[in-house]
Design a protein around this motif. Structure first.
Motif, PDB file in Angstrom:
ATOM      1  N   ARG A 122       0.831  -1.203   0.000  1.00  0.00           N
ATOM      2  CA  ARG A 122       0.000   0.000   0.000  1.00  0.00           C
ATOM      3  C   ARG A 122       0.868   1.255   0.000  1.00  0.00           C
ATOM      4  O   ARG A 122       0.610   2.199  -0.751  1.00  0.00           O
ATOM      5  N   ARG A 123       1.919   1.263   0.817  1.00  0.00           N
ATOM      6  CA  ARG A 123       2.806   2.427   0.863  1.00  0.00           C
ATOM      7  C   ARG A 123       3.487   2.646  -0.486  1.00  0.00           C
ATOM      8  O   ARG A 123       3.670   3.773  -0.937  1.00  0.00           O
ATOM      9  N   ARG A 124       3.863   1.542  -1.139  1.00  0.00           N
ATOM     10  CA  ARG A 124       4.547   1.651  -2.424  1.00  0.00           C
ATOM     11  C   ARG A 124       3.627   2.282  -3.476  1.00  0.00           C
ATOM     12  O   ARG A 124       4.073   3.095  -4.300  1.00  0.00           O
ATOM     13  N   ILE A 125       2.356   1.937  -3.439  1.00  0.00           N
ATOM     14  CA  ILE A 125       1.401   2.520  -4.391  1.00  0.00           C
ATOM     15  C   ILE A 125       1.310   4.023  -4.202  1.00  0.00           C
ATOM     16  O   ILE A 125       1.339   4.804  -5.157  1.00  0.00           O
ATOM     17  N   LYS A 185      -8.567   7.590  -6.208  1.00  0.00           N
ATOM     18  CA  LYS A 185      -8.469   6.149  -5.975  1.00  0.00           C
ATOM     19  C   LYS A 185      -7.281   5.792  -5.087  1.00  0.00           C
ATOM     20  O   LYS A 185      -7.435   5.103  -4.076  1.00  0.00           O
ATOM     21  N   LEU A 186      -6.096   6.265  -5.467  1.00  0.00           N
ATOM     22  CA  LEU A 186      -4.870   5.771  -4.842  1.00  0.00           C
ATOM     23  C   LEU A 186      -4.332   6.662  -3.734  1.00  0.00           C
ATOM     24  O   LEU A 186      -3.479   6.231  -2.958  1.00  0.00           O
ATOM     25  N   GLY A 187      -4.802   7.893  -3.635  1.00  0.00           N
ATOM     26  CA  GLY A 187      -4.273   8.815  -2.642  1.00  0.00           C
ATOM     27  C   GLY A 187      -4.718   8.471  -1.227  1.00  0.00           C
ATOM     28  O   GLY A 187      -5.618   7.647  -1.015  1.00  0.00           O
ATOM     29  N   PRO A 188      -4.085   9.082  -0.232  1.00  0.00           N
ATOM     30  CA  PRO A 188      -4.485   8.854   1.167  1.00  0.00           C
ATOM     31  C   PRO A 188      -5.954   9.189   1.370  1.00  0.00           C
ATOM     32  O   PRO A 188      -6.429  10.242   0.949  1.00  0.00           O
ATOM     33  N   ILE A 245       2.666   7.743  -6.776  1.00  0.00           N
ATOM     34  CA  ILE A 245       1.790   8.774  -7.336  1.00  0.00           C
ATOM     35  C   ILE A 245       2.605  10.050  -7.533  1.00  0.00           C
ATOM     36  O   ILE A 245       3.302  10.480  -6.615  1.00  0.00           O
ATOM     37  N   PRO A 246       2.550  10.677  -8.703  1.00  0.00           N
ATOM     38  CA  PRO A 246       3.264  11.946  -8.893  1.00  0.00           C
ATOM     39  C   PRO A 246       2.867  12.958  -7.824  1.00  0.00           C
ATOM     40  O   PRO A 246       1.688  13.077  -7.472  1.00  0.00           O
ATOM     41  N   ALA A 247       3.856  13.685  -7.338  1.00  0.00           N
ATOM     42  CA  ALA A 247       3.632  14.592  -6.208  1.00  0.00           C
ATOM     43  C   ALA A 247       2.503  15.576  -6.471  1.00  0.00           C
ATOM     44  O   ALA A 247       1.698  15.876  -5.582  1.00  0.00           O
ATOM     45  N   GLY A 248       2.403  16.049  -7.695  1.00  0.00           N
ATOM     46  CA  GLY A 248       1.381  17.045  -8.004  1.00  0.00           C
ATOM     47  C   GLY A 248      -0.021  16.491  -8.084  1.00  0.00           C
ATOM     48  O   GLY A 248      -0.981  17.268  -8.203  1.00  0.00           O
ATOM     49  N   GLU A 249      -0.143  15.152  -8.067  1.00  0.00           N
ATOM     50  CA  GLU A 249      -1.462  14.559  -8.241  1.00  0.00           C
ATOM     51  C   GLU A 249      -1.997  13.910  -6.967  1.00  0.00           C
ATOM     52  O   GLU A 249      -3.158  13.478  -6.941  1.00  0.00           O
ATOM     53  N   VAL A 250      -1.186  13.835  -5.922  1.00  0.00           N
ATOM     54  CA  VAL A 250      -1.594  13.101  -4.719  1.00  0.00           C
ATOM     55  C   VAL A 250      -2.903  13.628  -4.155  1.00  0.00           C
ATOM     56  O   VAL A 250      -3.809  12.870  -3.814  1.00  0.00           O
ATOM     57  N   GLU A 251      -3.020  14.963  -4.072  1.00  0.00           N
ATOM     58  CA  GLU A 251      -4.210  15.549  -3.452  1.00  0.00           C
ATOM     59  C   GLU A 251      -5.453  15.421  -4.329  1.00  0.00           C
ATOM     60  O   GLU A 251      -6.564  15.585  -3.848  1.00  0.00           O
TER      61      GLU A 251
END
Length: 997
Positions: free
Chosen positions: A340-343, A357-360, A347-353
């Motif tokens: 889970r952490r690896r996924i 689906k995959l973000g925190p 994620i590209p830094a600019g897209e995390v927020e």
């Protein structure tokens, strides 16, 4: 161009009001385009205004009308649209949500008729209906057209709310199944010689396998093949590879009609490096020897969807047992967490927020949390073995592995996030999980989800709230950095400083962070297996402790229990493998003194917390049988009573734990369980346990002094709350004793024996012990403290006939058999019936006497300095007020109203309401107050470890009582105010029904 205010037409104004963002363009399109004939139709305009994007819907409708083959076709479409609301809602709903499906309708202008049907089978179609929809597609192009036509119907049901998000996802999975079957059939027609050599089965994984597919998604599959009878295995596998490859191309390739979706076989054994197709034996050999943890996690959603059904079933039968053994693998939890952490890290830094689906706090966090719990607990509990996330979550909650409120919050969050994902993908039918940044897109998504006032603002707020919930709940299952600050296992790694760790402990609610960190260090440091398991458990436990009123006590008690049971092999394994057990233990250890004190004297009772059944109260017959068996094995009466008290200690812990776990609330959830049900649970369980303990004590005394038989028949009659099945944790046992000499036994000898039994029972139960005391109170016997402790049945009859006072009739309302000779008890209760349910009712003198006694009790027994508004027993609207009101009704009407003849207060209240003696409102008010006062008394005993009739004054104890009653941190004042309000209303009913009626 901005139109000046004074020159705006009525159409322009109406379009603006309906939600069009470019009303000028919309007005022009309506005035001169293909929709001119219906430009002023209010029904059509209102429908367009109801679309997620009215401008997009209008443009799409204009294109569709224009694409019709002739004027007759255009007129027919418009006439049908205006006349048929289901079609209008579906078509305009789709056009306003999906530009891509608008394009499809413009290319295939006859496909709008797929939305006309509104039959029952059209509402929730399955694979068979979709296969009929795809029938006749004889090449990849026509298959794509038919697929989009089916997708059009799914989207229409979705945007109109005919199906919810889970049903839509299931329909998409069923359409994918039908499409895979159609594609496999096309492949077999193209290379029939290969199809003749092998049996091929397509196994869906991921969201398709889980029946929860997106609008646009890769369809994850693995292929399994076996040779047909007589065929060479190698040739059969090569033939199967060609069939599978062609199937994938048919679905994935882009044509003039676009593509359907990619078929992804990368979850197969060895991934891209492995053969596309394997035999069943080859699959099994790989999973048994080489598979990694994540591969078993992927198989959790596996199901056969196309090809040879028998081979697919054989595949599932072979691999399923391996899936449910995955949790036994070394470092299982760590592997899942690492993946889970690896996924997230990829994620590209600019897209995390923006990653839905995959973000925190995103969809994957819910899925991972659910799958982790499934894999851990699904080994033993087959109800958890669902590939569908929401179904699995529901099963986890039903099994007690996930808290009910946690499950509801996760379910709500997952549905909302999936709905957002669907609306994002539906617009252009592109595979994406990023929340768009464009305001027009956000506005369309918000409106499609029912947010019409401030769609962009409301969408952002709801999205943040749901991701926050998911993040908070997901973190309960994963490591927190606090342990790194104390475990000292990796000195070279960056860890929280001691100061930062202390600050975090304080933020979590720990009053003494230094001591708390020392507890953590003692529990988690070292390289032993015990310490390793503790490091897995403690991050979760710390959060649960922090949810309580006294986190320090919870952690301290956990350390004590762990020290006592740490070398017991099952203890930490239970907490690690049974999520419910760990959370239950945390709740119990941090909620007060009584339950932890009981547990410390019998730490093995932790095992009761391991599953839902462990906390179910035991039947009285079971308790009595266990206690009598223990007494029978004991040497002497004292040892027998000690054994009985040991059972009582364990069962009190079971009841207290069930009560605490059922009652525990959060700020978002006022209470965990129904208060009345919990009160009845405690009252019934403690009363049954007390009755069984008295039965065991009686057997111990008789066996020690007289052997098998006492010279006189002897019965124990419960009175007060004991007789009413309403005992609390700190209640005394009110009883009266009755005996009857056996045939041929001298009455004086019988009396001496009976008296000896009573005295010995009282003495043995009052011997100093670490167990909670069980005091026998005989103050309700005839003549009170001045009368003999035990009488014969004839003596009772004579006394009640000649001397009985009205308070004694009132006391007998709750008389109930609890131990000893049942026949003698029945005869005593028949005697009591004549007094407590007088055929002639109650005279006015007797009513006045009861009122006088009640007033005297209030003035004389209320402790000096006690607040009458907050005293649960004698205070305004408290237990005494409610019970005396009910009992007066029973004495007056029980002689002619059989439903009132019950020793239980709440049952009598319900009967009085049913008989018309109390209004629904008055009965409900009294019941609410009685339940609340009873719960407060129970809470005080649970929190302080000693009985009390008033709220605690110490801040943490008061907060703990508030938490038990369902109030969040800082809301103890609200609890007191609610108590005053509830009891004030009850007192008003008492004034009316007890003193004035």
């Amino acid at each position: 161009m901005t139109v000046p205010q004074g020159r705006r037409s009525s159409t322009f104004t109406r379009l603006l009001r309906l939600g069009f963002t470019d009303p000028s363009a919309a007005e022009r399109l309506l005035a001169s385009g293909p929709l001119a004939a219906v430009r002023t139709d209010p029904v059509l305009l209102d429908a367009l205004g109801g679309a997620a994007d009215p401008d997009l819907a209008l443009r799409g409708l204009g294109r569709l009308v224009e694409a019709q083959p002739d004027a007759t076709g255009r007129r027919a479409l418009l006439d049908t649209l205006v006349a048929a609301k289901p079609l209008r809602d579906r078509l305009i709903g789709v056009l306003g949500a999906s530009e891509a499906l608008g394009d499809h309708l413009a290319r295939h202008p006859g496909d709008w008729q797929a939305l006309v049907t509104y039959e029952q089978e059209d509402l929730h179609p399955g694979v068979a209906e979709f296969e009929r929809g795809l029938a006749g597609a004889d090449d990849p192009v026509t298959l794509r057209v038919a697929y989009r036509r089916c997708l059009l119907s799914i989207a229409a049901r979705d945007v109109c709310g005919t199906t919810d998000v889970a049903e839509t996802a299931a329909e998409l999975a069923d359409l994918a199944t039908a499409t895979l079957r159609a594609a496999l059939a096309l492949a077999a027609e193209r290379i029939p010689e290969d199809a003749a050599l092998c049996r091929l089965s397509v196994i869906a994984l991921g969201k398709c396998g889980g029946h929860e597919l997106n609008y646009v998604s890769d369809v994850d599959v693995v292929f399994v093949a076996d040779p047909v009878e007589g065929a060479d295995e190698d040739k059969a596998v090569q033939a199967a590879i060609r069939l599978a490859s062609l199937l994938m191309r048919i679905c994935s390739e882009t044509t003039v009609e676009g593509s359907i979706w990619p078929v992804d076989a990368n979850l197969r054994p060895e991934g891209r490096n492995g053969p596309l197709v394997r035999t069943l034996a080859s699959h099994l050999a790989y999973y048994q020897r080489w598979a990694k943890t994540w591969e078993f996690q992927a198989l959790l959603k596996a199901r056969p969807v196309a090809g040879d059904a028998e081979l697919g079933a054989a595949y599932m039968a072979a691999v399923s047992p391996l899936v449910w053994q995955a949790a036994e693998r070394e470092n299982f939890v760590a592997d899942v967490q690492k993946m889970r952490r690896r996924i997230v890290e990829n994620i590209p830094a600019g897209e995390v927020e923006r990653e839905l689906k995959l973000g925190p706090g995103g969809l994957r966090d819910v899925e991972f949390a659910v799958q982790l719990l499934q894999l851990v607990h699904g080994r033993a509990d087959t109800t958890l073995r669902s590939g569908t996330t929401l179904n699995a979550l529901k099963a986890l909650a039903a099994g007690g592995y996930v808290g009910r409120v946690d499950a509801v919050q996760l379910d709500d969050a997952y549905r909302f996030l999936r709905s957002m994902e669907h609306r994002i993908q539906l617009h252009r039918l592109r595979r994406t999980h990023l929340v768009p940044e464009d305001e027009a897109d956000l506005r369309r998504i918000g409106r499609s989800l029912g947010m019409r006032t401030e769609p962009i603002t409301d969408l952002g707020r709801a999205w943040r709230r749901h991701t926050s919930v998911v993040r908070r709940l997901h973190e309960k299952l994963f490591y927190r950095p606090l342990l790194d600050a104390v475990a000292q296992l990796a000195p070279g790694e960056t860890r929280l400083s001691t100061g930062a760790a202390r600050e975090r402990m304080v933020a979590l609610g720990y009053a003494d962070p230094g001591t708390a960190l020392r507890h953590l260090e003692a529990l988690a440091s070292g390289v032993t297996r015990k310490a390793a398991i503790q490091r897995t458990l403690l991050p979760v436990l710390l959060g649960w402790f922090a949810d309580s009123a006294d986190p320090d006590a919870g952690l301290l008690n956990f350390r004590k229990v762990s020290d006592a049971l740490g070398k017991t092999p099952w203890y930490l394994r239970l907490l690690r493998d049974e999520g419910a057990a760990a959370e239950n233990l945390a709740r119990v250890l941090s909620a007060g003194r009584l339950a932890p004190d009981l547990l410390m004297r019998a730490p093995e009772a932790v095992a009761l917390l391991g599953g839902p059944g462990g906390l179910e109260p035991r039947e009285r017959a079971q308790l009595e049988q266990e206690i009598l068996s223990a007494v029978g094995r004991a040497e002497g009466a004292a040892q027998g009573v000690t054994a009985a008290r040991a059972v009582r200690r364990r069962e009190l812990f079971r009841t207290a734990a069930a009560d605490l776990i059922g009652s525990y609330g959060t700020e978002e959830r006022p209470a965990g369980g129904d208060p009345g049900t919990l009160v009845d649970l405690v009252g019934g369980a403690v009363s049954d346990l007390t009755a069984a303990t008295l039965a065991g004590t009686l057997r111990a005394v008789v066996r020690d002094r007289w052997g098998d038989e006492l010279p006189t028949r002897f019965a124990v009659i419960g009175m007060g709350r004991f007789g009413g099945h309403e005992l609390g944790y700190g209640s005394d046992a009110d009883v009266v004793f009755v005996h009857e000499p056996r045939e041929g036994v001298d009455e004086q000898e019988a009396g001496r024996a009976a008296h000896t039994v009573v005295e010995e029972m009282r003495r043995l139960l009052q011997l100093p012990s670490a167990d909670p005391p069980l005091l026998i109170d005989t103050g309700l016997r005839p003549e009170g403290k001045s009368g003999p402790l035990v009488r014969t049945l004839k003596s009772y009859e004579a006394y009640y006939r000649r001397w009985s006072l009205v308070w004694e009739s009132q006391a007998l309302l709750r008389a109930q058999y609890v131990a000893g000779d049942e026949d003698l008890a029945r005869r005593f209760l028949r005697l009591a019936d004549r007094l407590r349910y007088p055929a002639a009712g109650l005279g006015e003198d007797a009513v006045r006497e009861i009122r006088r006694l009640k007033a005297r009790m209030e003035s004389e027994r209320l402790p000096r300095g006690a607040d009458p508004a907050l005293h649960t027993k004698l205070g305004r609207g408290g237990l005494s007020d409610v019970e005396w009101t009910v009992q007066l009704l029973q004495l007056r009407h029980g002689g002619h109203e059989p439903s009132l003849r019950t020793p239980r207060t709440r049952q009598a209240l319900a009967a009085a309401r049913g008989a018309g003696l109390l209004t629904e409102r008055d009965a409900s008010t009294l019941d609410e107050a009685w339940v609340l006062a009873t719960r407060v008394r129970n809470a005080v005993m649970l929190v302080r470890g000693r009985a009390g009739d008033t709220f605690p004054t110490e801040v943490r104890e008061l907060a703990a009582v508030a938490r038990y009653l369902g109030y969040g941190p800082g809301h103890a004042g609200d609890m007191l105010e609610d108590y005053r309000r509830t009891t004030r209303r009850a007192r008003a009913v008492v004034e009316s029904r007890f003193y004035e009626s």
